[in-house]
Design a protein around this motif. Structure first.
Motif, PDB file in Angstrom:
ATOM      1  N   GLY A  21       0.879  -1.216   0.018  1.00  0.00           N
ATOM      2  CA  GLY A  21       0.006   0.251  -0.045  1.00  0.00           C
ATOM      3  C   GLY A  21       0.837   1.258  -0.138  1.00  0.00           C
ATOM      4  N   ASP A  22       2.075   1.359   0.877  1.00  0.00           N
ATOM      5  CA  ASP A  22       2.565   2.491   0.787  1.00  0.00           C
ATOM      6  C   ASP A  22       3.562   2.761  -0.360  1.00  0.00           C
ATOM      7  OD1 ASP A  22       4.448   4.529   2.290  1.00  0.00           O
ATOM      8  OD2 ASP A  22       5.967   3.198   1.501  1.00  0.00           O
ATOM      9  N   ILE A  23       4.220   1.631  -0.882  1.00  0.00           N
ATOM     10  CA  ILE A  23       4.743   1.610  -2.305  1.00  0.00           C
ATOM     11  C   ILE A  23       3.753   2.227  -3.305  1.00  0.00           C
ATOM     12  CG2 ILE A  23       6.002   0.697  -4.025  1.00  0.00           C
ATOM     13  CD1 ILE A  23       7.169  -1.000  -1.643  1.00  0.00           C
ATOM     14  N   VAL A  24       2.471   1.828  -3.575  1.00  0.00           N
ATOM     15  CA  VAL A  24       1.589   1.895  -4.522  1.00  0.00           C
ATOM     16  C   VAL A  24       1.281   3.566  -4.243  1.00  0.00           C
ATOM     17  CG1 VAL A  24      -0.621   1.732  -5.570  1.00  0.00           C
ATOM     18  CG2 VAL A  24       0.756  -0.233  -5.156  1.00  0.00           C
ATOM     19  N   ASP A  25       1.188   3.901  -2.931  1.00  0.00           N
ATOM     20  CA  ASP A  25       0.774   5.293  -2.799  1.00  0.00           C
ATOM     21  C   ASP A  25       2.017   6.395  -3.212  1.00  0.00           C
ATOM     22  OD1 ASP A  25      -0.981   7.130  -1.269  1.00  0.00           O
ATOM     23  OD2 ASP A  25       0.509   7.307   0.210  1.00  0.00           O
ATOM     24  N   PHE A  32       2.213   9.191 -11.286  1.00  0.00           N
ATOM     25  CA  PHE A  32       2.244   7.942 -12.245  1.00  0.00           C
ATOM     26  C   PHE A  32       1.057   7.116 -12.160  1.00  0.00           C
ATOM     27  CE2 PHE A  32       6.759   8.433 -10.919  1.00  0.00           C
ATOM     28  CZ  PHE A  32       6.971   9.301 -12.195  1.00  0.00           C
ATOM     29  N   GLU A  33       0.617   6.485 -13.302  1.00  0.00           N
ATOM     30  CA  GLU A  33      -0.473   5.508 -13.388  1.00  0.00           C
ATOM     31  C   GLU A  33      -0.458   4.159 -13.287  1.00  0.00           C
ATOM     32  OE1 GLU A  33      -4.194   5.220 -16.444  1.00  0.00           O
ATOM     33  OE2 GLU A  33      -2.701   6.991 -17.075  1.00  0.00           O
ATOM     34  N   LEU A  34      -1.107   3.415 -12.333  1.00  0.00           N
ATOM     35  CA  LEU A  34      -0.760   1.965 -12.438  1.00  0.00           C
ATOM     36  C   LEU A  34      -1.707   1.482 -13.438  1.00  0.00           C
ATOM     37  CD1 LEU A  34       0.327  -0.430 -11.181  1.00  0.00           C
ATOM     38  CD2 LEU A  34      -1.982  -0.484  -9.476  1.00  0.00           C
ATOM     39  N   LYS A  35      -1.032   0.723 -14.399  1.00  0.00           N
ATOM     40  CA  LYS A  35      -1.650   0.071 -15.614  1.00  0.00           C
ATOM     41  C   LYS A  35      -2.008  -1.318 -15.358  1.00  0.00           C
ATOM     42  CE  LYS A  35      -1.998   2.301 -19.034  1.00  0.00           C
ATOM     43  NZ  LYS A  35      -3.034   3.330 -19.115  1.00  0.00           N
ATOM     44  N   ALA A  36      -1.158  -2.148 -14.824  1.00  0.00           N
ATOM     45  CA  ALA A  36      -1.380  -3.616 -14.588  1.00  0.00           C
ATOM     46  C   ALA A  36      -0.669  -4.035 -13.326  1.00  0.00           C
ATOM     47  CB  ALA A  36      -0.997  -4.424 -15.708  1.00  0.00           C
ATOM     48  N   ALA A  37      -1.474  -4.823 -12.567  1.00  0.00           N
ATOM     49  CA  ALA A  37      -0.786  -5.373 -11.503  1.00  0.00           C
ATOM     50  C   ALA A  37      -1.284  -6.817 -11.082  1.00  0.00           C
ATOM     51  CB  ALA A  37      -1.067  -4.599 -10.022  1.00  0.00           C
ATOM     52  N   PRO A  71       5.255 -14.886  -2.601  1.00  0.00           N
ATOM     53  CA  PRO A  71       4.371 -13.889  -3.745  1.00  0.00           C
ATOM     54  C   PRO A  71       5.334 -12.767  -3.886  1.00  0.00           C
ATOM     55  CG  PRO A  71       2.872 -14.512  -1.952  1.00  0.00           C
ATOM     56  CD  PRO A  71       4.284 -15.002  -1.371  1.00  0.00           C
ATOM     57  N   VAL A  72       5.194 -12.061  -5.138  1.00  0.00           N
ATOM     58  CA  VAL A  72       5.665 -10.904  -5.397  1.00  0.00           C
ATOM     59  C   VAL A  72       4.625  -9.968  -5.889  1.00  0.00           C
ATOM     60  CG1 VAL A  72       8.083 -11.653  -6.137  1.00  0.00           C
ATOM     61  CG2 VAL A  72       6.326 -11.395  -8.026  1.00  0.00           C
ATOM     62  N   PHE A  73       4.575  -8.718  -6.102  1.00  0.00           N
ATOM     63  CA  PHE A  73       3.682  -7.832  -6.449  1.00  0.00           C
ATOM     64  C   PHE A  73       4.178  -7.421  -7.706  1.00  0.00           C
ATOM     65  CE2 PHE A  73       0.426  -4.122  -6.399  1.00  0.00           C
ATOM     66  CZ  PHE A  73      -0.483  -4.987  -6.513  1.00  0.00           C
ATOM     67  N   ALA A  74       3.870  -7.690  -8.965  1.00  0.00           N
ATOM     68  CA  ALA A  74       4.265  -7.129 -10.320  1.00  0.00           C
ATOM     69  C   ALA A  74       3.430  -6.244 -10.690  1.00  0.00           C
ATOM     70  CB  ALA A  74       4.212  -8.446 -11.217  1.00  0.00           C
ATOM     71  N   MET A  75       4.045  -5.069 -11.166  1.00  0.00           N
ATOM     72  CA  MET A  75       3.173  -3.843 -11.539  1.00  0.00           C
ATOM     73  C   MET A  75       3.920  -3.435 -12.979  1.00  0.00           C
ATOM     74  SD  MET A  75       3.226  -1.910  -7.929  1.00  0.00           S
ATOM     75  CE  MET A  75       4.751  -2.476  -7.713  1.00  0.00           C
ATOM     76  N   VAL A  76       3.075  -2.759 -13.348  1.00  0.00           N
ATOM     77  CA  VAL A  76       3.208  -1.909 -14.658  1.00  0.00           C
ATOM     78  C   VAL A  76       2.814  -0.485 -14.317  1.00  0.00           C
ATOM     79  CG1 VAL A  76       3.094  -1.417 -17.331  1.00  0.00           C
ATOM     80  CG2 VAL A  76       3.131  -3.594 -16.608  1.00  0.00           C
ATOM     81  N   VAL A 115      13.376  -4.921  -1.254  1.00  0.00           N
ATOM     82  CA  VAL A 115      12.029  -4.807  -1.214  1.00  0.00           C
ATOM     83  C   VAL A 115      11.358  -4.280  -2.653  1.00  0.00           C
ATOM     84  CG1 VAL A 115      10.471  -2.844  -0.457  1.00  0.00           C
ATOM     85  CG2 VAL A 115      12.320  -3.499   0.952  1.00  0.00           C
ATOM     86  N   ILE A 116      11.979  -3.725  -3.340  1.00  0.00           N
ATOM     87  CA  ILE A 116      11.537  -3.497  -4.722  1.00  0.00           C
ATOM     88  C   ILE A 116      12.429  -3.413  -6.042  1.00  0.00           C
ATOM     89  CG2 ILE A 116      11.993  -1.097  -4.337  1.00  0.00           C
ATOM     90  CD1 ILE A 116       9.392  -0.364  -5.859  1.00  0.00           C
ATOM     91  N   HIS A 117      12.056  -3.975  -7.077  1.00  0.00           N
ATOM     92  CA  HIS A 117      12.791  -4.024  -8.375  1.00  0.00           C
ATOM     93  C   HIS A 117      12.212  -2.949  -9.280  1.00  0.00           C
ATOM     94  CE1 HIS A 117      14.634  -5.261 -12.167  1.00  0.00           C
ATOM     95  NE2 HIS A 117      13.080  -4.904 -12.821  1.00  0.00           N
ATOM     96  N   GLY A 118      13.154  -2.380 -10.105  1.00  0.00           N
ATOM     97  CA  GLY A 118      12.573  -1.418 -11.222  1.00  0.00           C
ATOM     98  C   GLY A 118      13.239  -1.622 -12.275  1.00  0.00           C
ATOM     99  N   SER A 119      12.771  -1.549 -13.609  1.00  0.00           N
ATOM    100  CA  SER A 119      13.552  -1.754 -14.948  1.00  0.00           C
ATOM    101  C   SER A 119      14.350  -0.662 -14.955  1.00  0.00           C
ATOM    102  CB  SER A 119      12.563  -1.570 -15.827  1.00  0.00           C
ATOM    103  OG  SER A 119      11.636  -2.442 -15.947  1.00  0.00           O
TER     104      SER A 119
END
Ligand code: RTP
Ligand code: MG
Length: 138
Positions: A21-25, A32-37, A71-76, A115-119
């Motif tokens: 929740g914190d990271i998406v926030d 930025f706009e969340l396109k898929a998760a 589990p990981v939370f994968a997002m675009v 905690v997080i990966h980013g391209s």
């Protein structure tokens, strides 16, 4: 300047610590706009393909073990310069260099559980979005 898409992934340690929740926030507040998760346990095959650039490194086995451990939370995400700006918001890979206020600087003290990966480039973003979401993206 251009509207880009990037692949971000909350790693198993971040999901366990309930900071999705914190990271998406943070990314929504930046504009930025969340396109898929999706929440998924990655297969070894996908994890190895994702980190293929590190296949020769001594930590590769541990890295794949870790990323497939839960589990990981994968997002675009989409937005202006989102690839490089998301990397800045994530903070540096090395804990000694990740500043407070960044995601890793606020939540991580080890190089492996961070905690997080980013391209890291437009080419990586395209490859990773395709690997994790394939034709699922509208
Ligand atoms: P990521 O790919 O996960 O977003 O991380 P990054 O770009 O900041 O760092 P990268 O150099 O691509 O390394 C990928 C992941 O491998 C783990 N690592 N362990 N034990 C080590 O020395 C070591 N070095 C890297 C980290 O989990 C890093 O995120
Ligand atoms: Mg990387």
């Amino acid at each position: 300047m251009a509207i880009e898409k990037t692949y971000l992934m909350i790693k198993p340690d971040g999901v366990k610590r309930q900071v999705i929740g914190d990271i998406v926030d943070r990314f929504e507040r930046r504009g930025f706009e969340l396109k898929a998760a999706k929440l998924i346990v990655p297969s070894r095959e996908v994890a190895e393909a994702h980190y293929a650039e590190h296949a020769d490194k001594p930590f590769f086995g541990e890295l794949v073990d870790f990323i497939t451990s839960g589990p990981v939370f994968a997002m675009v995400w989409e937005g202006e310069s989102v690839i490089s700006l998301a990397r800045i918001m994530m903070g540096a890979t090395k804990p000694s260099e990740s500043l407070p206020g960044t995601i890793r600087g606020d939540y991580a003290v080890t190089i492996s559980e961070n905690v997080i990966h980013g391209s890291d480039s437009p080419a990586s973003a395209e490859r990773e979005i395709n690997l994790w979401f394939g034709g699922e993206l509208a």
